[in-house]
Design a protein around this motif. Sequence first.
Motif, short mmCIF file in Angstrom:
data_model
loop_
_atom_site.label_atom_id
_atom_site.label_comp_id
_atom_site.label_asym_id
_atom_site.label_seq_id
_atom_site.Cartn_x
_atom_site.Cartn_y
_atom_site.Cartn_z
N PHE A 55 -11.06 -82.45 55.25
CA PHE A 55 -10.41 -83.55 54.53
C PHE A 55 -11.29 -83.98 53.36
O PHE A 55 -12.49 -83.78 53.36
CB PHE A 55 -10.18 -84.73 55.47
CG PHE A 55 -9.09 -84.52 56.48
CD1 PHE A 55 -7.87 -85.17 56.35
CD2 PHE A 55 -9.26 -83.67 57.56
CE1 PHE A 55 -6.85 -84.98 57.26
CE2 PHE A 55 -8.26 -83.47 58.49
CZ PHE A 55 -7.05 -84.13 58.34
N ASP A 56 -10.64 -84.58 52.36
CA ASP A 56 -11.36 -85.10 51.19
C ASP A 56 -11.96 -86.45 51.56
O ASP A 56 -11.26 -87.46 51.61
CB ASP A 56 -10.39 -85.25 50.01
CG ASP A 56 -11.09 -85.73 48.75
OD1 ASP A 56 -12.34 -85.71 48.72
OD2 ASP A 56 -10.38 -86.12 47.80
N MET A 57 -13.25 -86.46 51.84
CA MET A 57 -13.89 -87.68 52.28
C MET A 57 -15.17 -87.94 51.50
O MET A 57 -15.74 -87.02 50.90
CB MET A 57 -14.21 -87.60 53.78
CG MET A 57 -15.17 -86.49 54.16
SD MET A 57 -15.51 -86.45 55.96
CE MET A 57 -13.88 -86.10 56.61
N PRO A 58 -15.65 -89.18 51.50
CA PRO A 58 -16.90 -89.49 50.80
C PRO A 58 -18.08 -88.77 51.44
O PRO A 58 -18.07 -88.47 52.64
CB PRO A 58 -17.02 -91.01 50.97
CG PRO A 58 -15.65 -91.49 51.32
CD PRO A 58 -15.01 -90.37 52.07
N PHE A 59 -19.12 -88.57 50.64
CA PHE A 59 -20.32 -87.91 51.15
C PHE A 59 -20.89 -88.64 52.36
O PHE A 59 -21.27 -88.01 53.35
CB PHE A 59 -21.37 -87.83 50.04
CG PHE A 59 -22.75 -87.50 50.53
CD1 PHE A 59 -23.07 -86.22 50.94
CD2 PHE A 59 -23.73 -88.49 50.59
CE1 PHE A 59 -24.35 -85.92 51.41
CE2 PHE A 59 -25.01 -88.19 51.06
CZ PHE A 59 -25.32 -86.91 51.47
N ILE A 60 -20.96 -89.96 52.28
CA ILE A 60 -21.58 -90.71 53.36
C ILE A 60 -20.79 -90.57 54.65
O ILE A 60 -21.36 -90.61 55.75
CB ILE A 60 -21.76 -92.20 52.97
CG1 ILE A 60 -22.78 -92.86 53.91
CG2 ILE A 60 -20.44 -92.93 52.97
CD1 ILE A 60 -24.16 -92.25 53.85
N THR A 61 -19.48 -90.39 54.55
CA THR A 61 -18.67 -90.19 55.74
C THR A 61 -19.04 -88.88 56.42
O THR A 61 -19.10 -88.80 57.66
CB THR A 61 -17.17 -90.20 55.39
OG1 THR A 61 -16.86 -91.44 54.71
CG2 THR A 61 -16.30 -90.08 56.63
N GLU A 62 -19.31 -87.86 55.64
CA GLU A 62 -19.76 -86.59 56.20
C GLU A 62 -21.09 -86.75 56.91
O GLU A 62 -21.31 -86.15 57.98
CB GLU A 62 -19.87 -85.54 55.10
CG GLU A 62 -18.55 -85.16 54.45
CD GLU A 62 -18.70 -83.96 53.52
OE1 GLU A 62 -19.54 -83.09 53.82
OE2 GLU A 62 -17.99 -83.91 52.53
N VAL A 63 -21.99 -87.53 56.34
CA VAL A 63 -23.29 -87.77 56.96
C VAL A 63 -23.12 -88.48 58.30
O VAL A 63 -23.76 -88.14 59.30
CB VAL A 63 -24.20 -88.59 56.02
CG1 VAL A 63 -25.53 -88.91 56.70
CG2 VAL A 63 -24.43 -87.84 54.72
N VAL A 64 -22.24 -89.47 58.33
CA VAL A 64 -21.99 -90.21 59.57
C VAL A 64 -21.38 -89.29 60.62
O VAL A 64 -21.73 -89.36 61.81
CB VAL A 64 -21.08 -91.42 59.31
CG1 VAL A 64 -20.72 -92.12 60.61
CG2 VAL A 64 -21.75 -92.41 58.36
N LEU A 65 -20.47 -88.42 60.21
CA LEU A 65 -19.87 -87.47 61.15
C LEU A 65 -20.94 -86.59 61.79
O LEU A 65 -20.88 -86.31 62.99
CB LEU A 65 -18.84 -86.60 60.43
CG LEU A 65 -17.50 -87.26 60.11
CD1 LEU A 65 -16.65 -86.31 59.27
CD2 LEU A 65 -16.77 -87.63 61.39
N ALA A 66 -21.90 -86.16 61.02
CA ALA A 66 -22.99 -85.34 61.56
C ALA A 66 -23.78 -86.14 62.61
O ALA A 66 -24.20 -85.58 63.64
CB ALA A 66 -23.91 -84.87 60.45
N GLU A 67 -23.98 -87.41 62.37
CA GLU A 67 -24.68 -88.26 63.33
C GLU A 67 -23.89 -88.38 64.62
O GLU A 67 -24.46 -88.32 65.72
CB GLU A 67 -24.91 -89.64 62.71
CG GLU A 67 -25.53 -90.67 63.63
CD GLU A 67 -26.97 -90.36 64.02
OE1 GLU A 67 -27.46 -90.95 65.00
OE2 GLU A 67 -27.60 -89.51 63.34
N ILE A 68 -22.57 -88.54 64.52
CA ILE A 68 -21.73 -88.66 65.71
C ILE A 68 -21.75 -87.36 66.50
O ILE A 68 -21.84 -87.36 67.74
CB ILE A 68 -20.28 -89.04 65.32
CG1 ILE A 68 -20.26 -90.39 64.59
CG2 ILE A 68 -19.39 -89.08 66.55
CD1 ILE A 68 -20.90 -91.51 65.36
N GLU A 69 -21.66 -86.23 65.80
CA GLU A 69 -21.71 -84.94 66.48
C GLU A 69 -23.03 -84.77 67.23
O GLU A 69 -23.06 -84.26 68.36
CB GLU A 69 -21.53 -83.81 65.47
CG GLU A 69 -20.10 -83.71 64.93
CD GLU A 69 -19.95 -82.61 63.88
OE1 GLU A 69 -20.93 -82.37 63.14
OE2 GLU A 69 -18.88 -82.00 63.82
#
Length: 235
Positions: free
Chosen positions: A187-201
């Motif tokens: 999905f087209d998401m902000p960079f920081i959202t991708e960083v947060v997703l990595a933290e959740i994973e």
Amino acid sequence: MTNVKPIDKSAIRDAATVIVLRDRNSNPRILMGQRGAKAAFMPNKFVFPGGAVDVEDAHIHLVARLSEPCATRLTEDSATDISHALSVAAIRELWEETGMVLGRPGIWSTPVPADWQSFAATGHQPDASDMQFVFRALTPPGRPRRFDARFFLVDAENLSSDLDDFSAASDELSHLQWVSLHQARAFDMPFITEVVLAEIEARLENNAAPDSVPFFKNNDEKSLFLRLRGDPMPS
């Protein structure tokens, strides 16, 4: 005529964002929606529900507060303790943008503010006890809006809602949906959202909460990646 001071849109505002996790142990999915094309902040991007803290949020009663470790980490690298207001804002924004209720059955004993009347009408009081503070990010300088955003994780099983019914949601986010955690980056998401997703994973893989919370701090001098461990505020 009274002079009205214009709102400084470049000022940094405290904000709360909620990551709702569904089916943690089988097919983990997260709740996301798309911001409008005309939004001043991150138009068209897929994001988690959330928004700025309102002044009234500090005065809303919680039937249960955040855990002590989360509340303490929220005070680190902060001038004041606004952990209560942040957790209230997270619950309010989740309700407004998705129609999901994070609360316990109960009748409000005090007058219900306008922003909370539809929430109260569901027969619930806000409950922050199941929220985990997992990330903090400060918007870089030069953006049309700047937020000091705290991200909270909550399991969908703790919501008092039909998880597939978004009929009570406002129109601030469109295309609300449960997105597979492993497919979210398409999905087209902000960079920081991708960083947060990595933290959740990483949290899911380790099956435990870490002893600190990441803080992506962007200021006028430089960008820092810090860890918030919940050290006491200096006296």
